[in-house]
Motif scaffolding. Structure first.
Motif, mmCIF file in Angstrom:
data_model
loop_
_atom_site.group_PDB
_atom_site.id
_atom_site.type_symbol
_atom_site.label_atom_id
_atom_site.label_comp_id
_atom_site.label_asym_id
_atom_site.label_seq_id
_atom_site.Cartn_x
_atom_site.Cartn_y
_atom_site.Cartn_z
ATOM 1 N N THR A 1 17.415 81.650 -62.025
ATOM 2 C CA THR A 1 18.113 82.659 -63.006
ATOM 3 C C THR A 1 18.678 83.597 -62.413
ATOM 4 O O THR A 1 17.800 84.363 -61.555
ATOM 5 N N THR A 2 19.744 83.956 -62.598
ATOM 6 C CA THR A 2 20.447 84.877 -61.687
ATOM 7 C C THR A 2 20.483 86.431 -62.459
ATOM 8 O O THR A 2 19.747 86.468 -63.539
ATOM 9 N N GLU A 3 20.816 87.433 -62.049
ATOM 10 C CA GLU A 3 20.656 88.817 -62.579
ATOM 11 C C GLU A 3 21.263 88.755 -63.919
ATOM 12 O O GLU A 3 20.976 89.660 -64.853
ATOM 13 N N ASP A 4 22.446 88.147 -64.054
ATOM 14 C CA ASP A 4 23.126 88.326 -65.348
ATOM 15 C C ASP A 4 22.650 87.138 -66.345
ATOM 16 O O ASP A 4 23.344 86.720 -67.198
ATOM 17 N N LYS A 5 21.501 86.603 -66.048
ATOM 18 C CA LYS A 5 20.813 85.650 -67.002
ATOM 19 C C LYS A 5 21.633 84.391 -67.014
ATOM 20 O O LYS A 5 21.352 83.691 -67.900
ATOM 21 N N GLY B 1 17.968 86.591 -52.537
ATOM 22 C CA GLY B 1 18.445 87.359 -53.642
ATOM 23 C C GLY B 1 17.434 87.811 -54.712
ATOM 24 O O GLY B 1 17.791 88.309 -55.624
ATOM 25 N N ASN B 2 16.117 87.584 -54.247
ATOM 26 C CA ASN B 2 15.156 87.978 -55.244
ATOM 27 C C ASN B 2 15.101 87.418 -56.563
ATOM 28 O O ASN B 2 15.099 87.830 -57.716
ATOM 29 N N LEU B 3 15.502 85.983 -56.715
ATOM 30 C CA LEU B 3 15.861 85.382 -57.854
ATOM 31 C C LEU B 3 14.547 84.587 -58.291
ATOM 32 O O LEU B 3 13.660 84.305 -57.328
#
Length: 149
Positions: free
Chosen positions: A30-34, A47-49
């Motif tokens: 899941t990316t930062e923008d969901k 990327g701390n995903l």
């Protein structure tokens, strides 16, 4: 009843890269923008995903197919339940919610409650707890539809 949560892997290429092959197996994150996208473990760590945990096999397959960019084999895998996740508390919380509660509201409630948990600061742990709560929510929605209350 213990619900099952799922994750998705994409298997692409053939042969071990150590021996001249080009296989690269990536997991759905899941990316930062969901959004959901496939990444290698190294890229995800940089990327701390957080891995994408999904409440049903059908939703996991749909998310994997939508994120598939390399035309690899998408496989839905069950996730072993982390014994530290408070499943009975999550079932109780979800059982007291209306079956029409949105997924976003349910996730927001679980994330807010996780701040007091001993492992609440770990994003992967919270993601699994949210997915388990959603799986319980789907089970309740299925019961509601079955009995047509």
């Amino acid at each position: 009843m213990t619900e099952q949560i799922f994750t998705v892997m994409e298997f692409c290429g053939t042969g071990d890269p150590m021996f001249g092959g080009n296989a690269a197996d990536w997991c759905l994150y899941t990316t930062e923008d969901k959004r959901h996208e496939f990444f290698s473990a190294a890229d995800a760590q940089r990327g701390n995903l957080v891995k994408a945990y999904l409440p049903t096999e059908k939703e996991a397959k749909a998310a994997g197919e939508a994120a598939n960019r390399r035309n690899g084999l998408v496989s839905v895998l069950p996730v072993p339940l982390d014994p530290r996740i408070p499943v009975s508390q999550l079932r109780w919380i979800v059982g007291n919610m209306h079956v029409g509660t949105s997924d976003d509201d349910l996730n927001a409630d679980i994330v807010a409650r996780s701040e007091g948990w001993p492992l609440g600061q770990y994003a992967d742990y919270v993601a699994q707890a949210c997915a388990y709560a959603l799986a319980s929510h789907r089970a309740n929605q299925g019961l509601y539809a079955h009995f047509r209350f």
